[in-house]
Write an enzyme that holds these catalytic residues in place. Structure first.
Site, short mmCIF file in Angstrom:
data_model
loop_
_atom_site.label_atom_id
_atom_site.label_comp_id
_atom_site.label_asym_id
_atom_site.label_seq_id
_atom_site.Cartn_x
_atom_site.Cartn_y
_atom_site.Cartn_z
N ASN A 8 0.86 -0.93 0.10
CA ASN A 8 0.03 0.00 0.05
C ASN A 8 0.53 1.02 0.06
O ASN A 8 1.50 1.77 0.98
CB ASN A 8 -0.93 -0.14 1.19
CG ASN A 8 -1.76 1.27 1.31
OD1 ASN A 8 -1.89 2.22 0.30
ND2 ASN A 8 -2.37 1.69 2.65
N HIS A 92 -9.49 1.48 5.11
CA HIS A 92 -8.43 1.90 5.61
C HIS A 92 -8.51 2.84 6.94
O HIS A 92 -9.60 3.68 6.82
CB HIS A 92 -7.28 2.48 4.84
CG HIS A 92 -6.00 2.13 5.31
ND1 HIS A 92 -5.38 2.99 6.25
CD2 HIS A 92 -4.96 1.29 5.19
CE1 HIS A 92 -4.19 2.74 6.58
NE2 HIS A 92 -3.80 1.50 5.99
N GLU A 164 -5.33 -4.32 10.64
CA GLU A 164 -4.12 -3.36 10.98
C GLU A 164 -4.74 -2.75 12.43
O GLU A 164 -5.40 -1.69 12.36
CB GLU A 164 -4.18 -2.44 9.80
CG GLU A 164 -4.03 -3.01 8.49
CD GLU A 164 -3.34 -2.06 7.71
OE1 GLU A 164 -2.14 -2.28 7.15
OE2 GLU A 164 -4.10 -0.87 7.38
N GLY A 170 2.62 2.66 10.91
CA GLY A 170 3.50 3.63 11.06
C GLY A 170 4.21 3.90 12.13
O GLY A 170 4.88 5.10 12.17
N SER A 206 3.44 -1.83 10.65
CA SER A 206 4.99 -1.68 10.95
C SER A 206 5.56 -3.07 10.70
O SER A 206 6.43 -3.37 11.50
CB SER A 206 5.19 -1.33 12.45
OG SER A 206 4.84 -0.05 12.93
#
Ligand code: 13P
Length: 242
Positions: A8, A92, A164, A170, A206
């Site tokens: 992505n 998302h 996620e 991140g 991550s």
């Protein structure tokens, strides 16, 4: 075992950088896993062209919850399909949080994507607060139930689920792989109860070449949804061979 790696790219590359990376990955020789690349919309049609002689598939990062019409700035699922994509990421956490997408929009997007013969990659995940207050499972269960309301899944391969945890995206702090395995099992069971299909559930948050194996060795983790570490050819190549 062969797993699904989804890159992505979010809005993390310029137009030129995207073209450069696509050219590079189109030359990748034999690798272990199955790759889906999700560039921005401006690059989607060309990505499909550049990758047409490879086994790599493409996906959109989002789609409109409307079919067609006067919706300035929106991109339709039908056009994503026409651009050559097979997949589309829906729900998302960045879309939910920053762009205020709610469950009914996400539900509508899944319906429209399926009608357009795209395979949605439905993202689920709890926030840090939800995790800290012990609400992870109810939150995931409700996201799943609401996203799939009124939807019939014909084949298990028509829909992918991506777990996620929002706090892991991140942040450089992935979920422990054993905990991720338990969560994937839970999500797969909930999805089976709702759809009667054994859907693949992939992990995101991550993931780096150095920790990817911890996840993909798990039985219930069907693959990885990767942001930052998919932006360079070198680390993407490593992920594909783990
Ligand atoms: P990072 O891999 O950069 O944490 O992003 C994960 C993600 O959001 C993929 O959709």
């Amino acid at each position: 075992m062969k797993k699904i790696i989804i890159a992505n790219w979010k809005m993390g590359l310029t137009f030129k950088e995207t073209q450069f990376l696509l050219e590079k990955i189109s030359t990748f020789e034999a690798y272990r896993h199955f790759l889906i690349v999700c560039p921005d919309f401006l690059n989607l049609a060309q990505a499909t062209q550049i990758l047409k002689d490879t086994k790599i598939k493409t996906g959109g990062q989002n789609c409109s919850f409307h079919h067609h019409g006067a919706y300035t700035g929106e991109i339709s699922a039908l056009d994503i399909k026409a651009a050559g994509a097979e997949y589309v990421i829906i729900g998302h956490s960045e879309r939910r949080r920053i762009f205020k997408e709610d469950n009914s929009m996400i539900n509508q997007k899944i319906k429209i994507a399926l009608e357009a013969k795209l395979k949605p990659i439905l993202c689920l995940g709890e926030s840090l607060l939800e995790r800290k207050t012990g609400r992870t499972r109810p939150v995931l269960s409700s996201q799943l139930k609401n996203a799939l309301k009124g939807i019939k899944i014909r084949k298990a391969s028509d829909l992918l689920l991506a777990y996620e945890p929002v706090w892991a995206i991140g942040s450089g702090q992935p979920m422990e792989s054993e905990e991720a395995e338990r969560m994937h099992k839970y999500i797969a069971e909930r999805a089976f109860a709702l759809t009667g299909k054994r859907l693949a559930v992939i992990y995101g948050g991550s993931v780096k070449p150095d920790n990817a194996h911890d996840f993909i060795k798990q039985k219930n983790i069907a693959g990885l949804l990767v942001g930052g570490a998919s932006l360079q050819a070198k680390s993407l190549k490593r992920l594909l061979n783990i």
